[in-house]
Design an enzyme around this catalytic site. Structure first.
Site, short mmCIF file in Angstrom:
data_model
loop_
_atom_site.label_atom_id
_atom_site.label_comp_id
_atom_site.label_asym_id
_atom_site.label_seq_id
_atom_site.Cartn_x
_atom_site.Cartn_y
_atom_site.Cartn_z
CD GLU A 178 24.41 0.95 8.23
OE1 GLU A 178 24.68 -0.27 8.15
OE2 GLU A 178 23.24 1.39 8.20
CG HIS A 217 15.87 4.31 16.16
ND1 HIS A 217 15.49 3.05 16.55
CD2 HIS A 217 15.87 4.30 14.80
CE1 HIS A 217 15.26 2.31 15.46
NE2 HIS A 217 15.48 3.05 14.40
C1 LIG Z 1 22.25 -1.31 10.33
C2 LIG Z 1 21.03 -0.50 10.05
N1 LIG Z 1 21.09 0.49 9.16
C3 LIG Z 1 20.01 1.25 8.90
C4 LIG Z 1 18.82 1.03 9.52
C5 LIG Z 1 17.59 1.92 9.23
N2 LIG Z 1 16.58 1.11 8.55
C6 LIG Z 1 15.55 0.54 9.22
S1 LIG Z 1 14.59 -0.41 8.23
C7 LIG Z 1 15.53 -0.05 6.87
C8 LIG Z 1 15.17 -0.66 5.55
C9 LIG Z 1 15.10 -2.16 5.60
O1 LIG Z 1 14.70 -2.68 4.38
P1 LIG Z 1 14.43 -4.22 4.15
O2 LIG Z 1 15.59 -5.00 4.68
O3 LIG Z 1 14.08 -4.42 2.73
O4 LIG Z 1 13.20 -4.59 5.08
P2 LIG Z 1 11.70 -4.04 4.98
O5 LIG Z 1 11.60 -2.83 5.86
O6 LIG Z 1 11.42 -3.71 3.55
O7 LIG Z 1 10.84 -5.14 5.48
C10 LIG Z 1 16.57 0.82 7.21
C11 LIG Z 1 17.55 1.36 6.25
C12 LIG Z 1 18.80 -0.01 10.47
N3 LIG Z 1 17.68 -0.30 11.17
N4 LIG Z 1 19.90 -0.75 10.71
#
Ligand SMILES: Cc1ncc(C[n+]2csc(CCOP(=O)(O)OP(=O)(O)O)c2C)c(N)n1
Ligand SMILES: Cc1ncc(C[n+]2csc(CCOP(=O)(O)OP(=O)(O)O)c2C)c(N)n1
Ligand SMILES: [Mg+2]
Ligand SMILES: [Mg+2]
Lengths: 324, 385, 324, 385
Positions: free
Chosen positions: A60, A129
């Site tokens: 962000e 959320h």
């Molecule tokens: C600071 C923040 N921004 C956005 C989100 C929304 N979000 C939840 S999981 C995710 C993707 C995470 O991807 P990754 O780090 O590759 O982990 P994975 O889910 O693939 O295990 C996002 C964008 C969040 N939880 N926290």
């Protein structure tokens, strides 16, 4: 006029404005191919391509920081923060930079963008959320803050926000993303920033609220009406700078004020509204203004419907105020 | 729990920041110890260009020293200077093309002056007076100047990095051949914005030159406390960003490194992280006393690599410079400084009402009310408000 | 008793507590060898070594994020943020993590630290060395916020904060770091969190304030006294949770309230205090509560003495309120 | 300005995340295609250990699938699972020593179960009921368990990285031989906390194992949109942190990489960034539909590298496993799940008054007032509050 829900209305506004103004760029996590986790940007990637609808790395701070640079160059970025709860990694860029850029450069560098982000509870989102962080942005001079309650306002306010010369936080009440369905004018129109709307007239108690809580206020007002108390409901629409005239006019009429918001009570926008009304309509107040708000706790998961200031909590406050 | 002893764990190495580091083999350098230029790396500046750059570096230093004096005399509140970093600052700004933009940290007034910020305007900023482009709203050395394509200085460390990346990205999206060069210190590489800026620059191949002025210190914290990596340019690899180290006290090396990086960016080959190895000869700012933390001798050793002296030696060896020219330059600069300063110091403070402008494009009701209240209050008089 | 200024008193508290409790660790930018840019941690590095007084990389997010980990392990970190204006890169770790850790883990993980940081204007610091961001932390449930006005309170409050089980933001009013000199008890003592202090009794108008503005309030009160108006000044000391009883008791006595703070007015702590007084002492109010605060602009450099709510702005507000 | 066209600039490569990446030469791998183990890298697990780990992986998957079903039936609100990532998750947790701590992201309930979190407690968390250790305050899969040295799951991406580094640092300051292992995804490497965590880990040489589950996607965003670097382990160099890539679908490789990293940390040789190459076979969570963004065929190809199937083939080849054992295991797990689920689903919601506990150690006056108001209000009844 078409029937649209709020997601569709916002999508419509984005599409219209991207067509009209090629400086408008949408960026954020998952906003591109998949059209956003709430599908608010659905279809824009296909229509405008990956240079105007940009999937970003998961940062962000990076999204807002680069969007500031884009704005300085003359683009009009409309970044999406996936949930308002995740805006805090960008808080420094927003409060230290975006909010102050025009001022600190003596007006040399206007710096505007519209940060769209879903807010509020009621979707079983728990701590992260569900939050409503408007006060944390209002307190910072230089930002405007908007939160529509219905589809038609959402479209018109978003178009106004994108054309506004100042940075705008555009909070979308996700609990009513799909439920807030209604007639939405086709084509171009704006709902001016800074103007509240009286969504229910009434002579006895003023309720000031916005976003998803407008429906709870309406619900409570209907029940109060059955008991002979008529509420006037002011839907702020623009939270900052707020429409002080509409608020004061209503309180001067009713003499009684209830503010309803989802965010925690302490140092929330409710307190600001109560103070402003004290300053501008003290002698008209016939009862102490009341705040019906989220509690001063983190946002809980299982008990969220107890946490939120829903109709069942608004009604007793309205009746007590009326009887005071 | 038992008392924590201090016999393990990392320590402040009290080792000095060694000039030798700036002379290591993987570091781009043009000036040889004898003052001649390495033809393999020479950016081929004309005689006139070299002279102009020498004058710009000396001008920077003269203004810098004057600003310190002003602060000591209580005529301005604060100054943060560039003593010893003039080659890095002036050389990089010189490398920019007219259409390119410069995003400053806070030590780069020398770059701003080179690009055309009038000296009087700079002094206006130090005084925070009504002539200041920032309308006296920010501390000294927090200037801005759109006309000369200079971003706005802000205090929070690192924020400009991500912004410069976004700016250059926007230029690329518009198909404009515009490069953004952004300055930051070694300390700033620890900031979140360094990470975000480098990462977005790498992913979107933005035409950005990321110039790390590695001057050895972040206030009292030495570089080895910022990172355990080998220098800073190597961090580029973590982002798919090209990295280069150059001798930041060698004007030609700085010009060469930055020109290459700008050309690369302009060609569409993406961003470059340029690490300029230099040294902060002064304290951090007029508020700082470096004696409390800086090893004895470090300053003396680095003074031997003073970028202005090195360039002067080169000019002298080339037969382009001598004592009379030096004296004339200083006389000319003294007069310029005197006149600009006198003009700036005469100006009044910004008008009281100006405090409420530019928060938004138009002041909303609450700011209009606050303005009226202030203007009607006991202090309004005497401020021209 | 010894004469100390606030810098010395805080330094004394840190030294005492580090001796008493070897879990206490100080970390931050420049806190070690050089003893902090305001010299608040001077001498601690030499006395306790570089594992308990730790110079860190330039990253507030890293400082608070790792301090949370330290706290989870059982240490008691006392991080310093060099200026409150630079706390925002750590805002996410503070509001999303530190404030919620105990709650979200069902009480399994208490997570406490004391974040020390200089606040406020009056040192010619401009935009980024002058701000007072208390409201941005009070609004977030789970944090405590302290701001002493004098040396003796600073020491006692800091000792109480370090021993408190909850995370505390400890704001130090840097304008009076050296000016607030006074008798400071030697050795160990605490000033309990959550207790305000009436620093001047008076029957006509209540002034609620804290930090450096206490002196401005006193100045204004003396001038008001010359005009026959006696102010009661409540120095909050702990900003959150605030000492509602002291505030309400004073307002019930005077019927008139002026809140003074440096932060911008909108959604500041002043609004919260006004609202609470409305809720708890409405019928005692004989005049609308007034807020004398920083303006809703970024903090200016040259005009800072016009921006700050100094005595010359407090006095007319007090007199108008008294006459209302 | 002219219309922006899309003929330049980076694009989503629509290339699939190729299993071949996980098989590249610089990737630590132990299981050979024929199911035998490479003796050079073999962590030498006993037969019993391998069997126990196989069971743990199958248990994880069975619970995972059950949780998805519960969500589809509306019995829980949400689930985020680990389909395809079981070797990474179970193998890494197994590598920990009893005194070590685990800082989860949100997909690691399999690690928690292996460390001793009772299955019923996990279900309590999914239901958010009164038995949940987090007191029903967080979403499903946001558990915590101090007894088993499991940190608290939180949604904001990356925050746990810096915390785990601080935790391990504290252990080192106390001279305790405790290592912290922290999980995060490929997307999380873009977060500021990744930068802060790695940087502090490098500077202070904290005993931390930083485990990046590179599963190819961050919701709909593919890894090449997170970074322009070559993989993620290479990012360690920017921080002076040792980096290792391993085949995350090879249980033995994961155990080996993590054991090495833990030993290194315990020896005082500092942190390791372990990149486990794996693949998210499911959608991001029960809220996600991957069809909208995932290239056809990708899942099928990665399914061939399913970590459970690979380990089963190895066990079968070793003569340790067969159809009867598999059937017995599934029967046993079905019964365990049934019983735990039944017990959990019976429990009531948390008491209304519990909403106000644990904000602070003791509720201050304003929370006491808010609690009393709620308990006295129209909804208080029926919540046991
Ligand atoms: C600071 C923040 N921004 C956005 C989100 C929304 N979000 C939840 S999981 C995710 C993707 C995470 O991807 P990754 O780090 O590759 O982990 P994975 O889910 O693939 O295990 C996002 C964008 C969040 N939880 N926290
Ligand atoms: C976010 C933030 N934290 C702390 C500070 C205080 N501060 C000002 S300059 C400085 C050191 C910067 O060091 P470096 O980046 O190496 O630049 P240099 O001053 O050496 O040119 C610090 C810590 C700040 N301005 N911003
Ligand atoms: Mg430096
Ligand atoms: Mg992933």
């Amino acid at each position: 006029m078409a029937q649209m829900n709020m997601v569709q209305a916002i999508n419509d506004a984005l599409r219209l404005e991207m067509k009209r103004d090629d400086r408008v760029v949408v960026l954020g996590e998952d906003v591109g191919k998949v059209g956003g986790v709430f599908r608010v940007t659905a279809g824009l990637y296909d229509e405008f391509g990956d240079e105007r609808v940009i999937d970003t790395p998961l940062s962000e701070g990076g999204i807002i920081g680069t969007a500031i640079g884009m704005a300085l160059y003359g683009l009009v970025p409309v970044p999406e923060i996936q949930f308002a709860d995740f805006i805090f990694p960008a808080y420094d860029q927003i409060v230290s930079e975006l909010a102050k850029y025009r001022y600190r450069s003596g007006g040399e560098y206007p710096c505007k963008m519209v940060i769209r982000t879903p807010v509020g509870g009621g979707i079983r989102g728990g701590h992260y959320h569900s939050q409503s962080p408007e006060a944390q942005f209002i307190h910072v001079a230089g930002l405007k803050v908007v939160c529509p309650s219905n589809a038609a306002d959402a479209k018109g306010l978003l178009l106004a926000a994108i054309r506004d010369p100042d940075p705008v936080l555009f909070f979308e009440p996700k609990r009513v993303y799909r439920a807030a369905k209604g007639e939405v004018p086709e084509g171009d129109y704006t709902v001016p920033l800074g103007q509240a709307k009286v969504v229910r007239p009434g002579a006895d108690v003023t309720i000031v609220t916005w976003g998803a809580m407008v429906y709870e206020a309406l619900d409570a007002a209907n029940k109060a009406s059955a008991e002979g108390v008529e509420c006037e409901i002011v839907d702020l629409r623009t939270l900052w700078p707020l429409d002080i005239d509409s608020v004061v006019a209503s309180v001067k009429k009713t003499g009684r004020l209830v503010v309803v918001h989802e965010a925690p009570r302490s140092c929330g926008l409710g307190g600001e509204i109560v103070s402003l009304v004290n300053e501008k309509a003290f002698l008209h107040l016939e009862a102490p203004p009341v705040r019906v708000t989220g509690f001063d706790t983190p946002f809980p998961y299982t008990l969220e419907m107890e946490y939120l200031p829903l109709a069942h909590r608004i009604l007793p406050a309205v009746l007590a105020t009326a009887k005071y | 729990m038992t008392t924590v002893s201090t016999d393990r764990g990392p320590h402040h190495r009290s080792a000095e920041r060694r000039p030798e580091d700036a002379l290591a083999a993987d570091v781009l350098r043009v000036m040889r110890p004898d003052g001649s230029l390495d033809p393999a790396a020479d950016p081929h500046l004309s005689d006139a260009e070299v002279l102009a750059l020498y004058r710009a570096m000396v001008r920077t230093r003269v203004v810098d020293e004057r600003a310190v004096a002003l602060q000591r005399q209580g005529r301005i509140g604060f100054h943060i200077g560039s003593l010893g970093e003039e080659a890095t600052i002036v050389g990089s700004a010189f490398a920019l093309r007219p259409q390119d933009w410069l995003f400053p940290c806070y030590r780069e007034f020398g770059a701003a002056l080179l690009r055309g910020l009038p000296l009087e305007r700079y002094f206006d900023n130090l005084f925070g007076n009504a002539g200041d482009l920032a309308k006296g709203r920010q501390m000294p050395d927090h200037w801005c100047d759109r006309e000369h394509k200079l971003g706005s200085v802000s205090s929070p460390i690192g924020t400009q990095i991500t912004q410069a990346v976004g700016f250059a990205w926007a230029a690329r999206l518009r198909r404009d051949d515009v490069v953004a060069l952004v300055y930051f210190g070694d300390g700033a590489t620890s900031s979140s914005d360094f990470h975000n800026g480098l990462n977005f620059a790498g992913v979107y191949r933005t035409p950005t030159v990321l110039l790390c002025r590695n001057n050895g210190w972040a206030i009292s914290v030495p570089t080895e406390r910022q990172t355990a990596s080998e220098g800073f340019a190597s961090k580029g690899a973590a982002y798919g960003v090209h990295g280069v180290r150059c001798d930041g006290n060698d004007l030609f090396a700085v010009v060469r490194a930055c020109r290459d990086a700008i050309a690369r960016a302009s060609r569409g080959d993406g961003p470059t992280l340029v690490e300029a190895l230099t040294y902060r000869l002064s304290g951090h700012s007029t508020s700082d006393d470096p004696k409390a933390y800086r090893p004895e001798g470090e300053v003396a050793r680095w003074s031997e690599l003073d970028p202005i002296e090195r360039l002067r030696a080169h000019l002298v060896a080339r037969g382009q410079w001598g004592a009379p020219a030096e004296a004339a330059l200083h006389a000319e600069l003294a007069e310029e400084v005197r006149a600009s300063l006198a003009a700036a110091e005469k100006k009044p403070a910004p008008a009281l009402a100006s405090m409420f402008e530019d928060v938004y494009a138009e002041p909303p009701w609450h700011l209009r009310e606050q303005r009226e209240a202030l203007l009607a209050g006991p202090r309004a008089k005497g401020h021209g408000g």
